[in-house]
Scaffold this motif. Sequence first.
Motif, PDB file in Angstrom:
ATOM      1  N   TYR A 101       1.745   5.070  -7.360  1.00 31.26           N
ATOM      2  CA  TYR A 101       0.862   4.945  -8.510  1.00 31.26           C
ATOM      3  C   TYR A 101       1.393   3.888  -9.464  1.00 31.26           C
ATOM      4  O   TYR A 101       2.538   3.460  -9.377  1.00 31.26           O
TER       5      TYR A 101
ATOM      6  N   ILE B 197       0.816  -1.220   0.000  1.00 31.71           N
ATOM      7  CA  ILE B 197       0.000   0.000   0.000  1.00 31.71           C
ATOM      8  C   ILE B 197       0.845   1.263   0.000  1.00 31.71           C
ATOM      9  O   ILE B 197       0.325   2.349  -0.145  1.00 31.71           O
TER      10      ILE B 197
ATOM     11  N   ASN C 183      -2.649   5.424  -5.688  1.00 32.35           N
ATOM     12  CA  ASN C 183      -2.902   5.125  -4.284  1.00 32.35           C
ATOM     13  C   ASN C 183      -3.499   6.385  -3.674  1.00 32.35           C
ATOM     14  O   ASN C 183      -2.880   7.443  -3.682  1.00 32.35           O
TER      15      ASN C 183
ATOM     16  N   ILE D  84      -8.317   1.524  -1.618  1.00 30.87           N
ATOM     17  CA  ILE D  84      -7.027   2.206  -1.546  1.00 30.87           C
ATOM     18  C   ILE D  84      -6.582   2.725  -2.909  1.00 30.87           C
ATOM     19  O   ILE D  84      -6.080   3.835  -3.018  1.00 30.87           O
ATOM     20  N   PHE D  85      -6.779   1.924  -3.943  1.00 36.96           N
ATOM     21  CA  PHE D  85      -6.315   2.278  -5.283  1.00 36.96           C
ATOM     22  C   PHE D  85      -7.484   2.676  -6.179  1.00 36.96           C
ATOM     23  O   PHE D  85      -8.494   1.991  -6.235  1.00 36.96           O
TER      24      PHE D  85
END
Length: 90
Positions: free
Chosen positions: A7, A3, A52, A41-42
């Motif tokens: 990107y 995490i 992210n 999260i993404f």
Amino acid sequence: MCIRDSYIEALKDYVIIHTFRDKVITAMNLKTIHSKLPKDIFIRVSKSYIVNESAIECFDNNTIYINENEIPIGKVYQENFYNQYLNEPL
């Protein structure tokens, strides 16, 4: 997938995973990698980028800024980006 990745950028049948320190290239397309990532999260923001959410420093109508990088927000993805990002507590 960590995490801490900031990107992910598509490059034909490969993706470049941009972390805060390095870049990792993997033989996978963006659609496949997006299906394996946590959706909370993404965020997919264009045909070529996934970001992210926690790495976003700021954004305007068409661009997201992460670590001095400018990530374009595709017109097709704008509404989804704004809904997902702005519905989270700031």
